[in-house]
Design a protein around this motif. Structure first.
Motif, PDB file in Angstrom:
ATOM      1  N   PHE A 157       0.819  -1.216   0.000  1.00 45.10           N
ATOM      2  CA  PHE A 157       0.000   0.000   0.000  1.00 45.10           C
ATOM      3  C   PHE A 157       0.853   1.267   0.000  1.00 45.10           C
ATOM      4  CE2 PHE A 157      -3.467  -2.542   2.432  1.00 45.10           C
ATOM      5  CZ  PHE A 157      -3.819  -3.181   1.253  1.00 45.10           C
ATOM      6  N   SER A 158       1.965   1.237   0.728  1.00 43.10           N
ATOM      7  CA  SER A 158       2.816   2.428   0.759  1.00 43.10           C
ATOM      8  C   SER A 158       3.446   2.687  -0.600  1.00 43.10           C
ATOM      9  CB  SER A 158       3.888   2.295   1.843  1.00 43.10           C
ATOM     10  OG  SER A 158       4.766   1.214   1.573  1.00 43.10           O
ATOM     11  N   GLN A 159       3.773   1.623  -1.330  1.00 40.74           N
ATOM     12  CA  GLN A 159       4.294   1.793  -2.682  1.00 40.74           C
ATOM     13  C   GLN A 159       3.250   2.440  -3.587  1.00 40.74           C
ATOM     14  OE1 GLN A 159       7.364   1.254  -4.150  1.00 40.74           O
ATOM     15  NE2 GLN A 159       6.405   2.185  -5.950  1.00 40.74           N
ATOM     16  N   ALA A 160       2.009   1.977  -3.464  1.00 40.34           N
ATOM     17  CA  ALA A 160       0.934   2.552  -4.273  1.00 40.34           C
ATOM     18  C   ALA A 160       0.747   4.029  -3.950  1.00 40.34           C
ATOM     19  CB  ALA A 160      -0.361   1.781  -4.045  1.00 40.34           C
ATOM     20  N   LYS A 161       0.742   4.374  -2.667  1.00 40.31           N
ATOM     21  CA  LYS A 161       0.565   5.775  -2.289  1.00 40.31           C
ATOM     22  C   LYS A 161       1.749   6.626  -2.735  1.00 40.31           C
ATOM     23  CE  LYS A 161      -2.477   7.162  -0.513  1.00 40.31           C
ATOM     24  NZ  LYS A 161      -3.775   7.604  -1.111  1.00 40.31           N
ATOM     25  N   LYS A 162       2.952   6.058  -2.661  1.00 40.89           N
ATOM     26  CA  LYS A 162       4.151   6.764  -3.120  1.00 40.89           C
ATOM     27  C   LYS A 162       4.014   7.153  -4.583  1.00 40.89           C
ATOM     28  CE  LYS A 162       9.169   6.120  -3.556  1.00 40.89           C
ATOM     29  NZ  LYS A 162      10.290   5.169  -3.318  1.00 40.89           N
ATOM     30  N   GLN A 163       3.310   6.305  -5.360  1.00 41.34           N
ATOM     31  CA  GLN A 163       3.109   6.562  -6.782  1.00 41.34           C
ATOM     32  C   GLN A 163       1.852   7.386  -7.058  1.00 41.34           C
ATOM     33  OE1 GLN A 163       4.252   2.079  -7.879  1.00 41.34           O
ATOM     34  NE2 GLN A 163       3.965   3.330  -9.712  1.00 41.34           N
ATOM     35  N   GLY A 164       1.182   7.811  -5.995  1.00 40.87           N
ATOM     36  CA  GLY A 164       0.013   8.653  -6.166  1.00 40.87           C
ATOM     37  C   GLY A 164      -1.247   7.917  -6.575  1.00 40.87           C
ATOM     38  N   LYS A 165      -1.340   6.619  -6.264  1.00 41.18           N
ATOM     39  CA  LYS A 165      -2.500   5.818  -6.646  1.00 41.18           C
ATOM     40  C   LYS A 165      -3.602   5.905  -5.588  1.00 41.18           C
ATOM     41  CE  LYS A 165       0.159   4.194  -9.942  1.00 41.18           C
ATOM     42  NZ  LYS A 165       0.084   4.764 -11.318  1.00 41.18           N
ATOM     43  N   ILE A 166      -4.823   5.654  -6.008  1.00 42.14           N
ATOM     44  CA  ILE A 166      -5.932   5.431  -5.086  1.00 42.14           C
ATOM     45  C   ILE A 166      -5.842   3.984  -4.616  1.00 42.14           C
ATOM     46  CG2 ILE A 166      -8.438   5.315  -4.823  1.00 42.14           C
ATOM     47  CD1 ILE A 166      -8.604   7.404  -7.088  1.00 42.14           C
ATOM     48  N   VAL A 167      -5.834   3.766  -3.316  1.00 43.66           N
ATOM     49  CA  VAL A 167      -5.693   2.417  -2.758  1.00 43.66           C
ATOM     50  C   VAL A 167      -7.046   1.925  -2.258  1.00 43.66           C
ATOM     51  CG1 VAL A 167      -4.592   0.989  -0.993  1.00 43.66           C
ATOM     52  CG2 VAL A 167      -3.292   2.808  -2.131  1.00 43.66           C
TER      53      VAL A 167
END
Length: 304
Positions: A157-167
Protein backbone atom coordinates in the motif's frame (compact mmCIF):
# COMPACT_ATOMS: atom_id res chain seq x y z
CA UNK A 1 -3.82 -4.53 -24.23
CA UNK A 2 -1.46 -2.53 -22.03
CA UNK A 3 -1.61 0.68 -19.98
CA UNK A 4 -4.08 -0.63 -17.38
CA UNK A 5 -6.23 1.91 -15.57
CA UNK A 6 -6.70 -0.40 -12.58
CA UNK A 7 -4.62 -3.19 -11.00
CA UNK A 8 -6.43 -5.90 -9.04
CA UNK A 9 -4.32 -8.02 -6.66
CA UNK A 10 -5.48 -11.32 -5.21
CA UNK A 11 -6.84 -14.78 -5.85
CA UNK A 12 -7.89 -16.41 -9.13
CA UNK A 13 -9.31 -19.93 -9.04
CA UNK A 14 -11.95 -22.24 -10.49
CA UNK A 15 -15.41 -22.59 -8.93
CA UNK A 16 -17.54 -25.69 -9.47
CA UNK A 17 -21.08 -24.78 -8.37
CA UNK A 18 -24.01 -27.06 -7.63
CA UNK A 19 -27.55 -25.72 -7.07
CA UNK A 20 -29.70 -26.39 -5.11
CA UNK A 21 -28.04 -28.56 -2.47
CA UNK A 22 -28.84 -29.31 1.16
CA UNK A 23 -27.53 -31.61 3.90
CA UNK A 24 -29.05 -34.67 2.23
CA UNK A 25 -26.18 -34.63 -0.24
CA UNK A 26 -24.08 -36.28 2.48
CA UNK A 27 -26.70 -38.92 3.29
CA UNK A 28 -27.42 -40.48 -0.09
CA UNK A 29 -25.29 -42.12 -2.73
CA UNK A 30 -26.51 -39.94 -5.58
CA UNK A 31 -27.98 -36.44 -5.45
CA UNK A 32 -29.73 -34.55 -8.22
CA UNK A 33 -29.49 -30.77 -8.67
CA UNK A 34 -30.87 -28.33 -11.19
CA UNK A 35 -27.47 -27.04 -12.21
CA UNK A 36 -23.78 -27.95 -11.95
CA UNK A 37 -21.24 -25.88 -13.81
CA UNK A 38 -17.64 -24.73 -13.78
CA UNK A 39 -16.57 -21.10 -13.93
CA UNK A 40 -13.76 -18.82 -12.89
CA UNK A 41 -13.85 -17.53 -9.34
CA UNK A 42 -12.18 -15.83 -6.35
CA UNK A 43 -12.46 -12.20 -5.42
CA UNK A 44 -9.69 -10.67 -7.53
CA UNK A 45 -10.57 -12.54 -10.70
CA UNK A 46 -14.28 -11.84 -10.21
CA UNK A 47 -13.63 -8.12 -9.82
CA UNK A 48 -11.23 -8.08 -12.77
CA UNK A 49 -13.71 -9.96 -14.96
CA UNK A 50 -16.58 -7.58 -14.23
CA UNK A 51 -14.46 -4.48 -14.78
CA UNK A 52 -13.00 -5.83 -18.01
CA UNK A 53 -16.47 -6.72 -19.29
CA UNK A 54 -17.46 -3.13 -18.56
CA UNK A 55 -14.68 -1.93 -20.82
CA UNK A 56 -12.01 -1.17 -18.23
CA UNK A 57 -8.32 -1.86 -18.86
CA UNK A 58 -7.49 -4.27 -16.03
CA UNK A 59 -4.25 -5.90 -14.90
CA UNK A 60 -4.57 -8.90 -12.58
CA UNK A 61 -1.72 -9.67 -10.17
CA UNK A 62 -2.18 -13.25 -9.01
CA UNK A 63 -0.70 -16.75 -9.10
CA UNK A 64 -2.02 -19.63 -11.21
CA UNK A 65 -0.52 -22.95 -12.25
CA UNK A 66 0.25 -24.39 -15.67
CA UNK A 67 -2.28 -27.19 -15.15
CA UNK A 68 -5.64 -27.54 -16.90
CA UNK A 69 -7.38 -25.29 -14.39
CA UNK A 70 -4.73 -22.63 -14.88
CA UNK A 71 -5.10 -22.84 -18.64
CA UNK A 72 -8.86 -22.40 -18.24
CA UNK A 73 -8.23 -19.17 -16.30
CA UNK A 74 -5.66 -17.98 -18.85
CA UNK A 75 -8.14 -18.49 -21.68
CA UNK A 76 -10.83 -16.68 -19.73
CA UNK A 77 -8.53 -13.70 -19.09
CA UNK A 78 -7.41 -13.60 -22.72
CA UNK A 79 -11.02 -13.60 -23.89
CA UNK A 80 -11.99 -10.87 -21.39
CA UNK A 81 -8.95 -8.72 -22.16
CA UNK A 82 -7.49 -9.00 -18.65
CA UNK A 83 -3.73 -8.50 -18.49
CA UNK A 84 -1.99 -11.39 -16.72
CA UNK A 85 1.78 -11.26 -16.79
CA UNK A 86 3.73 -14.41 -17.68
CA UNK A 87 5.39 -14.19 -14.27
CA UNK A 88 2.01 -14.90 -12.63
CA UNK A 89 1.97 -18.41 -14.11
CA UNK A 90 3.94 -20.88 -11.99
CA UNK A 91 4.73 -24.38 -13.25
CA UNK A 92 5.15 -25.75 -9.72
CA UNK A 93 1.78 -24.47 -8.47
CA UNK A 94 -1.55 -26.27 -8.44
CA UNK A 95 -4.34 -23.92 -9.47
CA UNK A 96 -6.92 -23.52 -6.72
CA UNK A 97 -10.40 -24.96 -7.11
CA UNK A 98 -13.50 -24.57 -4.92
CA UNK A 99 -16.57 -26.76 -4.78
CA UNK A 100 -19.49 -24.44 -4.01
CA UNK A 101 -22.69 -25.98 -2.64
CA UNK A 102 -25.53 -23.49 -3.04
CA UNK A 103 -28.71 -23.96 -1.01
CA UNK A 104 -32.21 -23.08 -2.19
CA UNK A 105 -32.11 -19.71 -0.42
CA UNK A 106 -28.77 -18.74 -1.97
CA UNK A 107 -26.51 -19.43 1.01
CA UNK A 108 -23.31 -21.28 0.25
CA UNK A 109 -20.86 -23.82 1.67
CA UNK A 110 -17.35 -24.21 0.26
CA UNK A 111 -14.91 -27.08 -0.13
CA UNK A 112 -11.47 -25.55 -0.64
CA UNK A 113 -7.94 -26.77 -1.26
CA UNK A 114 -5.56 -24.92 1.08
CA UNK A 115 -2.56 -26.25 -0.87
CA UNK A 116 -3.51 -24.62 -4.16
CA UNK A 117 -2.96 -21.12 -5.48
CA UNK A 118 -5.86 -19.75 -3.41
CA UNK A 119 -3.34 -19.31 -0.59
CA UNK A 120 0.02 -19.02 -2.38
CA UNK A 121 0.42 -15.36 -3.37
CA UNK A 122 3.49 -13.63 -1.90
CA UNK A 123 4.53 -10.00 -2.05
CA UNK A 124 7.39 -10.85 -4.42
CA UNK A 125 4.82 -12.12 -6.95
CA UNK A 126 3.35 -8.62 -7.28
CA UNK A 127 4.77 -6.28 -9.88
CA UNK A 128 6.05 -3.15 -8.18
CA UNK A 129 6.40 -0.31 -8.92
CA UNK A 130 2.89 -0.38 -10.31
CA UNK A 131 2.13 0.65 -13.90
CA UNK A 132 2.14 4.43 -14.23
CA UNK A 133 -1.15 4.32 -16.16
CA UNK A 134 -3.06 2.74 -13.27
CA UNK A 135 -5.28 5.11 -11.28
CA UNK A 136 -6.40 2.52 -8.72
CA UNK A 137 -4.61 -0.33 -6.96
CA UNK A 138 -7.09 -2.74 -5.34
CA UNK A 139 -6.02 -5.56 -3.04
CA UNK A 140 -8.99 -7.89 -3.18
CA UNK A 141 -7.93 -10.51 -0.68
CA UNK A 142 -6.85 -9.22 2.75
CA UNK A 143 -6.53 -12.24 5.13
CA UNK A 144 -6.54 -14.78 2.26
CA UNK A 145 -2.78 -15.23 1.86
CA UNK A 146 -0.71 -16.52 4.82
CA UNK A 147 2.51 -15.06 3.39
CA UNK A 148 1.07 -11.53 3.07
CA UNK A 149 0.90 -10.31 6.65
CA UNK A 150 0.15 -6.75 7.81
CA UNK A 151 3.77 -5.68 7.29
CA UNK A 152 3.65 -6.92 3.69
CA UNK A 153 0.40 -5.04 3.15
CA UNK A 154 2.15 -1.89 4.36
CA UNK A 155 4.84 -2.52 1.75
CA UNK A 156 2.24 -2.88 -1.03
CA UNK A 157 0.00 0.00 0.00
CA UNK A 158 2.82 2.43 0.76
CA UNK A 159 4.29 1.79 -2.68
CA UNK A 160 0.93 2.55 -4.27
CA UNK A 161 0.57 5.77 -2.29
CA UNK A 162 4.15 6.76 -3.12
CA UNK A 163 3.11 6.56 -6.78
CA UNK A 164 0.01 8.65 -6.17
CA UNK A 165 -2.50 5.82 -6.65
CA UNK A 166 -5.93 5.43 -5.09
CA UNK A 167 -5.69 2.42 -2.76
CA UNK A 168 -8.73 0.15 -2.35
CA UNK A 169 -9.07 -3.15 -0.55
CA UNK A 170 -11.56 -5.92 0.12
CA UNK A 171 -11.19 -8.60 2.76
CA UNK A 172 -12.40 -11.89 4.16
CA UNK A 173 -12.73 -13.04 7.76
CA UNK A 174 -9.52 -12.82 9.74
CA UNK A 175 -7.68 -16.13 9.84
CA UNK A 176 -5.17 -15.80 12.69
CA UNK A 177 -7.02 -13.73 15.25
CA UNK A 178 -5.68 -10.48 13.82
CA UNK A 179 -6.80 -7.38 15.69
CA UNK A 180 -7.60 -3.91 14.45
CA UNK A 181 -4.38 -2.78 16.11
CA UNK A 182 -2.45 -5.32 14.02
CA UNK A 183 -4.00 -3.92 10.84
CA UNK A 184 -3.93 -0.23 11.73
CA UNK A 185 -0.76 0.79 9.88
CA UNK A 186 -1.76 -1.03 6.71
CA UNK A 187 -5.28 0.37 6.91
CA UNK A 188 -3.93 3.91 7.24
CA UNK A 189 -2.87 3.78 3.57
CA UNK A 190 -6.29 2.66 2.30
CA UNK A 191 -8.61 5.16 0.63
CA UNK A 192 -11.61 2.79 0.27
CA UNK A 193 -12.11 -0.42 2.30
CA UNK A 194 -14.95 -2.88 1.54
CA UNK A 195 -15.48 -5.43 4.35
CA UNK A 196 -18.84 -7.06 4.84
CA UNK A 197 -20.70 -6.70 8.13
CA UNK A 198 -19.58 -10.01 9.61
CA UNK A 199 -15.93 -9.43 8.67
CA UNK A 200 -15.92 -5.89 10.04
CA UNK A 201 -17.54 -6.77 13.36
CA UNK A 202 -15.28 -9.80 13.84
CA UNK A 203 -12.12 -7.77 13.25
CA UNK A 204 -13.21 -4.90 15.48
CA UNK A 205 -14.91 -7.12 18.08
CA UNK A 206 -18.01 -4.94 17.98
CA UNK A 207 -21.71 -5.74 17.80
CA UNK A 208 -22.98 -3.26 15.24
CA UNK A 209 -22.07 -2.16 11.74
CA UNK A 210 -21.96 1.48 12.78
CA UNK A 211 -19.60 0.81 15.66
CA UNK A 212 -17.35 -1.34 13.46
CA UNK A 213 -17.18 1.43 10.89
CA UNK A 214 -16.13 3.95 13.54
CA UNK A 215 -13.38 1.69 14.79
CA UNK A 216 -12.03 1.02 11.30
CA UNK A 217 -12.22 4.71 10.39
CA UNK A 218 -10.12 5.53 13.44
CA UNK A 219 -7.14 3.73 11.88
CA UNK A 220 -6.98 6.32 9.11
CA UNK A 221 -8.94 4.60 6.36
CA UNK A 222 -10.26 7.33 4.09
CA UNK A 223 -13.66 5.77 3.41
CA UNK A 224 -15.18 2.71 5.09
CA UNK A 225 -17.88 0.96 3.08
CA UNK A 226 -19.44 -2.02 4.88
CA UNK A 227 -21.41 -4.43 2.68
CA UNK A 228 -24.58 -5.66 4.38
CA UNK A 229 -26.38 -7.79 1.80
CA UNK A 230 -30.10 -7.13 1.60
CA UNK A 231 -29.70 -4.15 3.96
CA UNK A 232 -27.49 -2.39 1.43
CA UNK A 233 -24.28 -0.85 2.71
CA UNK A 234 -23.11 1.54 5.38
CA UNK A 235 -20.60 4.27 4.58
CA UNK A 236 -18.37 6.20 6.95
CA UNK A 237 -16.27 8.97 5.45
CA UNK A 238 -14.77 12.15 6.86
CA UNK A 239 -18.14 13.85 6.39
CA UNK A 240 -20.74 11.07 5.98
CA UNK A 241 -22.29 8.44 8.25
CA UNK A 242 -25.20 6.83 6.42
CA UNK A 243 -26.86 3.76 5.00
CA UNK A 244 -27.27 3.30 1.26
CA UNK A 245 -30.35 1.16 0.71
CA UNK A 246 -30.17 -2.08 -1.26
CA UNK A 247 -31.92 -2.53 -4.58
CA UNK A 248 -35.57 -3.55 -4.31
CA UNK A 249 -37.40 -6.60 -5.75
CA UNK A 250 -34.28 -8.78 -5.88
CA UNK A 251 -34.76 -12.54 -6.30
CA UNK A 252 -31.70 -13.95 -4.53
CA UNK A 253 -30.72 -17.44 -5.66
CA UNK A 254 -26.93 -17.46 -5.14
CA UNK A 255 -24.78 -15.05 -3.12
CA UNK A 256 -21.51 -16.31 -4.65
CA UNK A 257 -19.44 -13.31 -5.64
CA UNK A 258 -22.01 -10.75 -4.52
CA UNK A 259 -19.44 -8.83 -2.53
CA UNK A 260 -17.00 -8.97 -5.44
CA UNK A 261 -19.66 -7.60 -7.76
CA UNK A 262 -20.34 -4.82 -5.26
CA UNK A 263 -16.64 -3.95 -5.19
CA UNK A 264 -16.44 -3.98 -8.99
CA UNK A 265 -19.46 -1.69 -9.29
CA UNK A 266 -17.97 0.68 -6.74
CA UNK A 267 -14.59 0.68 -8.50
CA UNK A 268 -16.14 1.20 -11.91
CA UNK A 269 -17.99 4.28 -10.66
CA UNK A 270 -14.88 5.48 -8.84
CA UNK A 271 -12.87 5.33 -12.07
CA UNK A 272 -15.45 7.72 -13.54
CA UNK A 273 -14.77 10.20 -10.73
CA UNK A 274 -18.00 9.68 -8.79
CA UNK A 275 -18.40 10.40 -5.08
CA UNK A 276 -18.65 7.68 -2.46
CA UNK A 277 -22.47 7.68 -2.28
CA UNK A 278 -22.86 7.23 -6.02
CA UNK A 279 -20.16 4.56 -6.03
CA UNK A 280 -21.95 2.71 -3.21
CA UNK A 281 -25.24 2.81 -5.11
CA UNK A 282 -23.51 1.29 -8.12
CA UNK A 283 -22.00 -1.34 -5.87
CA UNK A 284 -25.45 -2.24 -4.55
CA UNK A 285 -26.77 -2.42 -8.11
CA UNK A 286 -24.03 -4.77 -9.30
CA UNK A 287 -24.40 -6.96 -6.22
CA UNK A 288 -28.16 -7.20 -6.75
CA UNK A 289 -27.62 -8.39 -10.30
CA UNK A 290 -25.10 -10.99 -9.17
CA UNK A 291 -27.31 -12.72 -6.59
CA UNK A 292 -30.04 -13.35 -9.16
CA UNK A 293 -27.80 -15.76 -11.09
CA UNK A 294 -25.84 -18.91 -10.29
CA UNK A 295 -22.13 -18.08 -10.14
CA UNK A 296 -20.17 -14.95 -9.38
CA UNK A 297 -20.15 -13.37 -12.84
CA UNK A 298 -22.92 -15.15 -14.74
CA UNK A 299 -25.05 -12.00 -14.55
CA UNK A 300 -22.73 -10.34 -17.05
CA UNK A 301 -24.28 -12.47 -19.78
CA UNK A 302 -27.51 -10.54 -19.35
CA UNK A 303 -25.78 -7.17 -19.38
CA UNK A 304 -26.32 -4.30 -16.96
Amino acid sequence: MQNPEIVIIGAAIIDVLAYPVNAKVFEVGSYSTEDIHMTTGADALNEATILAKKGRRVQLETVIGQDDAGKFIQTHCDDAGIIVRDACIKKEEKTGMNIVLVEQDGTRSFLTNPHGTLRSLKVEHIQMPFPESAKIICFASIFVFPKIDPDKLVQIFSQAKKQGKIVCADMTKRKKGETLEDMAEAFSYIDYLFPNDEEAMLLTETESVEEAAECIKSTGVGNVIIKCGKRGCYIRTDVEKCWIAAEENVNCIDTTGAGDSFAAGFLNALLDGNGVKRCAKEGNRYGAEAVQHIGATAWLNDGL
